[in-house]
Design a protein around this motif. Structure first.
Motif, PDB file in Angstrom:
ATOM      1  N   HIS A   1      -6.205  -1.393   3.304  1.00 26.99           N
ATOM      2  CA  HIS A   1      -4.749  -1.199   3.379  1.00 26.99           C
ATOM      3  C   HIS A   1      -4.349   0.146   3.959  1.00 26.99           C
ATOM      4  CE1 HIS A   1      -3.849  -4.958   1.595  1.00 26.99           C
ATOM      5  NE2 HIS A   1      -4.238  -4.658   0.386  1.00 26.99           N
TER       6      HIS A   1
ATOM      7  N   PHE B   1      -5.270   5.220  -5.169  1.00 27.93           N
ATOM      8  CA  PHE B   1      -5.709   3.822  -5.109  1.00 27.93           C
ATOM      9  C   PHE B   1      -6.641   3.602  -3.939  1.00 27.93           C
ATOM     10  CE2 PHE B   1      -1.701   3.677  -7.314  1.00 27.93           C
ATOM     11  CZ  PHE B   1      -1.918   2.751  -8.319  1.00 27.93           C
TER      12      PHE B   1
ATOM     13  N   ARG C   1       2.776   7.456  -9.346  1.00 31.38           N
ATOM     14  CA  ARG C   1       1.677   6.935  -8.521  1.00 31.38           C
ATOM     15  C   ARG C   1       1.289   7.949  -7.467  1.00 31.38           C
ATOM     16  NH1 ARG C   1       4.712   1.910  -8.902  1.00 31.38           N
ATOM     17  NH2 ARG C   1       5.783   2.377  -6.956  1.00 31.38           N
ATOM     18  N   ASN C   2       2.297   8.584  -6.923  1.00 28.46           N
ATOM     19  CA  ASN C   2       2.043   9.551  -5.857  1.00 28.46           C
ATOM     20  C   ASN C   2       1.265  10.758  -6.364  1.00 28.46           C
ATOM     21  OD1 ASN C   2       3.635  12.108  -4.203  1.00 28.46           O
ATOM     22  ND2 ASN C   2       2.597  10.514  -3.037  1.00 28.46           N
TER      23      ASN C   2
ATOM     24  N   ILE D   1       4.879  -5.218  -5.649  1.00 25.77           N
ATOM     25  CA  ILE D   1       3.715  -4.513  -5.132  1.00 25.77           C
ATOM     26  C   ILE D   1       2.438  -5.341  -5.303  1.00 25.77           C
ATOM     27  CG2 ILE D   1       2.378  -2.388  -5.230  1.00 25.77           C
ATOM     28  CD1 ILE D   1       4.822  -1.070  -6.527  1.00 25.77           C
TER      29      ILE D   1
ATOM     30  N   LEU E   1       1.506  -0.405 -11.047  1.00 19.86           N
ATOM     31  CA  LEU E   1       1.942  -1.297  -9.981  1.00 19.86           C
ATOM     32  C   LEU E   1       2.597  -2.547 -10.549  1.00 19.86           C
ATOM     33  CD1 LEU E   1      -1.200  -1.122  -7.645  1.00 19.86           C
ATOM     34  CD2 LEU E   1       0.947   0.136  -7.404  1.00 19.86           C
TER      35      LEU E   1
ATOM     36  N   LEU F   1       5.036  11.978   1.295  1.00 20.19           N
ATOM     37  CA  LEU F   1       5.878  11.386   0.256  1.00 20.19           C
ATOM     38  C   LEU F   1       6.097  12.358  -0.891  1.00 20.19           C
ATOM     39  CD1 LEU F   1       4.381   7.786   0.197  1.00 20.19           C
ATOM     40  CD2 LEU F   1       6.616   8.470   1.082  1.00 20.19           C
TER      41      LEU F   1
ATOM     42  N   PHE G   1      -8.462   0.136  -2.157  1.00 21.68           N
ATOM     43  CA  PHE G   1      -8.425  -1.327  -2.230  1.00 21.68           C
ATOM     44  C   PHE G   1      -9.605  -1.935  -1.500  1.00 21.68           C
ATOM     45  CE2 PHE G   1      -4.083   0.343  -2.071  1.00 21.68           C
ATOM     46  CZ  PHE G   1      -3.592  -0.123  -3.273  1.00 21.68           C
TER      47      PHE G   1
ATOM     48  N   ALA H   1       0.835  -1.212   0.000  1.00 20.46           N
ATOM     49  CA  ALA H   1       0.000   0.000   0.000  1.00 20.46           C
ATOM     50  C   ALA H   1       0.869   1.261   0.000  1.00 20.46           C
ATOM     51  CB  ALA H   1      -0.923  -0.007   1.210  1.00 20.46           C
ATOM     52  N   LEU H   2       1.928   1.231   0.804  1.00 21.01           N
ATOM     53  CA  LEU H   2       2.830   2.394   0.845  1.00 21.01           C
ATOM     54  C   LEU H   2       3.443   2.650  -0.525  1.00 21.01           C
ATOM     55  CD1 LEU H   2       4.690   1.940   4.254  1.00 21.01           C
ATOM     56  CD2 LEU H   2       3.328   3.911   3.557  1.00 21.01           C
ATOM     57  N   ARG H   3       3.814   1.558  -1.181  1.00 19.39           N
ATOM     58  CA  ARG H   3       4.399   1.698  -2.515  1.00 19.39           C
ATOM     59  C   ARG H   3       3.358   2.251  -3.482  1.00 19.39           C
ATOM     60  NH1 ARG H   3       8.566   1.592  -4.675  1.00 19.39           N
ATOM     61  NH2 ARG H   3       8.926  -0.372  -5.741  1.00 19.39           N
ATOM     62  N   ALA H   4       2.110   1.777  -3.334  1.00 28.59           N
ATOM     63  CA  ALA H   4       1.060   2.228  -4.248  1.00 28.59           C
ATOM     64  C   ALA H   4       0.780   3.718  -4.088  1.00 28.59           C
ATOM     65  CB  ALA H   4      -0.219   1.423  -4.016  1.00 28.59           C
ATOM     66  N   ILE H   5       0.924   4.233  -2.879  1.00 24.87           N
ATOM     67  CA  ILE H   5       0.652   5.666  -2.717  1.00 24.87           C
ATOM     68  C   ILE H   5       1.902   6.503  -2.953  1.00 24.87           C
ATOM     69  CG2 ILE H   5      -1.321   5.320  -1.188  1.00 24.87           C
ATOM     70  CD1 ILE H   5       0.421   6.084   1.154  1.00 24.87           C
ATOM     71  N   GLY H   6       2.957   5.876  -3.415  1.00 22.01           N
ATOM     72  CA  GLY H   6       4.082   6.672  -3.896  1.00 22.01           C
ATOM     73  C   GLY H   6       5.384   6.543  -3.131  1.00 22.01           C
ATOM     74  N   ALA H   7       5.458   5.575  -2.177  1.00 22.61           N
ATOM     75  CA  ALA H   7       6.735   5.394  -1.486  1.00 22.61           C
ATOM     76  C   ALA H   7       7.733   4.757  -2.442  1.00 22.61           C
ATOM     77  CB  ALA H   7       6.550   4.515  -0.260  1.00 22.61           C
TER      78      ALA H   7
ATOM     79  N   ALA I   1       7.174   5.638  -8.808  1.00 24.29           N
ATOM     80  CA  ALA I   1       6.668   5.985  -7.479  1.00 24.29           C
ATOM     81  C   ALA I   1       6.124   7.412  -7.490  1.00 24.29           C
ATOM     82  CB  ALA I   1       7.774   5.838  -6.435  1.00 24.29           C
TER      83      ALA I   1
ATOM     84  N   ARG J   1      -7.384   9.405   1.454  1.00 19.50           N
ATOM     85  CA  ARG J   1      -5.954   9.251   1.220  1.00 19.50           C
ATOM     86  C   ARG J   1      -5.657   9.220  -0.282  1.00 19.50           C
ATOM     87  NH1 ARG J   1      -2.789   3.863   3.090  1.00 19.50           N
ATOM     88  NH2 ARG J   1      -4.114   2.961   1.473  1.00 19.50           N
TER      89      ARG J   1
END
Ligand SMILES: Nc1ncnc2c1ncn2[C@@H]1O[C@H](COP(=O)(O)OP(=O)(O)OP(=O)(O)O)[C@@H](O)[C@H]1O
Ligand SMILES: [Mg+2]
Lengths: 408, 237
Positions: free
Chosen positions: B95, B89, B83-84, A401, B56, B112, B91, A304-310, B80, B156
């Motif tokens: 998550h 996203f 996506r940011n 991911i 992803l 981020l 789910f 999830a962190l990766r999906a939001i841009g980490a 990244a 979020r």
């Protein structure tokens, strides 16, 4: 990145039980290292002070060339009229005593026994400070009013079969090569830290030594400070004083003369390293286990962190901060635990220790938790925690991911 | 302009003896502001498709473009950031980060992105208010209901003002009433801004919210406009 630190901290306390176990193992490891290090430090200090105050002084001053010629042509490198040098040095604050010596070796005889002896001729006035660390086991100390009296080591007494009041004759040669003999009466028997030293050592008034070698010079000037810690500060000032004289001198620090001390330090330092290595490995396993489980449990969250841009690097940093945090908490509590242990040992009056090899006496051991000891325990702990966090952190950053996000 | 564009995209997974071909040369364009649903039976590849749209995962072959950017060969860092900044996203199983409060969860994508702290907090408060969670900002996910968690997740997803919001079965773990509330929220958000929505579902009622249905079968997409079926919030109240 204050917020990454914040998240890492929250995560550290997420699984309180697991973190407690890990932190506990770090605390135990830290305290074990610090206390062992503190014990060694304490032993070093005892040995150091003993060596300095019974034998070497903090500094020894010789005429230039002494170390090259002391065997082949000692007479040419003796010091004439040491008093003017001694007076100048004695004026320095922090200097306890300045004295001089003339040593020689010879064959000692008392009754039937003949043994090798190492005789130190000392200036009785200046020598008082040195006797502090010698233990008189029989008789009385040297007395300026008794120019014929001498002290002998306990083992030497046994070798000679002599008793207090007996006469000992020492056979040696003068600088002119003439066989010469001098006598002294055993005034007292002493014990120093080292058995080896005690088995050859005799201390007599310097006049007696000078008579034996037929000279009025001295071999070395010895400087004793009030506090060993002042040495680095006083050394240059003493060098400065010596430079003011026409003749040239050489200086040796006590640690340059104390081969035995160096050997002991090397041995114990080696032992400490091995011990710290073992503790480090234990800490590494404990932390690696915790971190690996944390990464495993939080796979979905990582996705999830990766999906939001980490980025990968963000995750690496996050898990390294967690390792760092665990290490810091463990070290902090480790310092507290070490202090408590040291205080407890202090409170019960020390741990009784048998005499170390080659030494004459047992002692009460304490944990001397110096900054250096705590720092090395801290360094080992932090390196171990960080090293064992690297792989889990890297693994976390490499999790795919989509697989991480799959409902389990 | 098409905000999402797939050209001849194929995706397979290794399975017991052969490879399981989930997508076969799919061509697909989604316009800015669309409200599209990906429908199909379980295992038909809905999640696979959304994951490719969301940067992803990588396709075996073919090209995926997001807002004009071809994703092929981009670095981890570039993806990244994409996506940011461009994607949000949501789910099925939310998550959320369990150790953070609702407001901290919503603020995370902004962190981020490098947004300064005070603005992050202000923005996440505003978003939580918008999704109806003003009262529960300082609760951790464990103390929120499923519907409330999904609202936090939506807030979020919207934190960085994405152009696209991807939701994989966003109502899958919610009861019927909550599911419809969440869909109403999506619909209103889609109307408010120009956010493009692509979500997947099994649920025919949820499908009825969409303006376009992409039905997956046999690795192909069957594209079907649903006309003026955009629901009014009141229709399901
Ligand atoms: N990482 C993977 N490795 C192997 N097979 C996979 C992987 N991900 C998905 N699959 C398989 O690919 C097919 C399509 O999966 P996908 O998750 O896209 O379907 P879905 O339409 O989202 O299904 P559901 O409605 O159950 O969520 C399924 O048969 C699934 O088992
Ligand atoms: Mg799916």
């Amino acid at each position: 990145m204050p917020d990454l630190v914040f998240l890492s901290l929250r995560n550290i306390f997420r699984n309180a039980r697991r973190t407690t176990i890990t932190v506990f193992s770090i605390v135990v490891g830290f305290a074990a290292m610090a206390c062992f290090g503190g014990f060694i430090e304490f032993s070093f200090e005892g040995l150091r002070e003993n060596t300095i105050r019974t034998q070497l002084g903090h500094l020894q001053i010789y005429a230039e060339g002494y170390w090259e010629k002391r065997v082949s042509d000692l007479e040419s490198v003796l010091i004439t009229g040491p008093e003017e040098v001694e007076e100048r040095i004695a004026e320095l604050p922090g200097v306890a005593t300045v004295t001089h010596r003339l040593t020689f070796s010879g064959l000692g005889t008392a009754g039937n026994a003949t043994v090798n002896m190492s005789v130190v001729g000392v200036d009785l006035e200046g020598e008082q400070e040195f006797s502090d660390f010698e233990i008189l086991v029989d008789g009385r100390p040297l007395d300026p009013g008794d120019p014929e009296g001498g002290l002998i080591g306990e083992e030497l007494r046994n070798g000679l079969g002599a008793r207090v009041g007996d006469w000992v004759t020492v056979l040696t040669s003068s600088f002119d090569g003439v066989i010469n003999a001098v006598d002294f009466r055993v005034a007292g028997v002493v014990r120093s830290a080292s058995r080896e030293y005690d088995s050859v050592f005799a201390k007599v008034p310097i006049e007696l030594a000078q008579r034996a070698r037929e000279t009025d010079k001295v071999e070395r000037i010895i400087v004793l400070l009030e506090d060993t810690g002042d040495l680095p500060e006083l050394l240059p000032r003493i060098e400065e004083i010596l430079a003011g004289f026409d003749r040239k001198f050489e200086i040796r620090r006590w640690d340059e003369l104390a081969g035995f001390y160096e050997a002991v330090v090397a041995l114990y330092t080696g032992l400490f390293r091995v011990f710290a290595g073992i503790v480090g490995v234990v800490v590494m396993f404990s932390v690696a286990n915790t971190m690996t489980m944390a990464v495993f449990e939080r796979t979905a969250e990582i996705g999830a962190l990766r999906a939001i841009g980490a980025r990968r690097s963000t995750l690496i940093a996050m898990f390294l901060f967690e390792g760092l945090g665990v290490g810091l908490i463990g070290s902090g509590l480790g310092v507290a635990a070490s202090w408590l242990l040291a205080a407890a040992v202090e409170a019960v009056g020390g741990i009784p220790m048998p005499p170390p090899p080659g030494m004459t006496q047992g002692f009460q051991a304490y944990f001397n938790l110096t900054g250096a000891v705590l720092l090395s325990a801290f360094a080992v702990t932090m390196v171990a925690t960080l090293v064992s966090s690297v792989y889990p952190a890297f693994a976390a950053s490499r999790i795919r991911i989509v697989e991480a996000l799959q409902p389990s | 302009m098409d905000i999402i564009s797939l050209r001849a995209v194929s995706k397979s997974y290794p399975s017991a003896d052969t490879r399981l071909q989930v997508l076969r040369e799919v061509d697909l364009d989604v316009e800015e502001g669309e409200f599209a649903v990906v429908a199909g039976p379980s295992g038909s590849g809905k999640s696979t498709l959304l994951n490719l749209m969301g940067a992803l995962d990588h396709p075996d072959s073919g090209a995926v473009r997001i807002d004009g950017v071809d994703l092929a060969g981009r670095s981890d860092r570039a993806l990244a950031n994409l996506r940011n900044e461009k994607l949000g996203f949501v789910f099925q199983s939310f998550h959320l980060i369990p150790v953070l409060t609702a407001v901290e969860n919503v603020a995370w994508p902004l962190f981020l992105k490098g947004v300064e702290r005070r603005r992050r907090v202000a923005r996440s408060r505003e978003l939580l208010t918008r999704v109806g969670l003003a009262e529960h900002m300082h609760r951790t996910p464990g103390r929120l209901s499923g519907g409330q968690r999904q609202r936090v997740a939506i807030a979020r997803a919207l934190a960085c003002e994405p152009k696209i919001l991807l939701a994989d079965e966003p109502t899958g773990n919610l009861d019927r009433k909550t599911a419809l509330e969440i869909m109403d929220l999506f619909a209103s958000l889609n109307r408010d801004g120009r956010v493009t929505f692509v979500f997947s579902t099994h649920d025919p009622t949820v499908v009825s919210y969409a303006g376009r249905r992409l039905s997956l079968a046999e690795g192909k997409v069957d594209d079907e406009p649903l006309g003026v079926t955009r629901h009014e919030d009141s229709a399901h109240a």
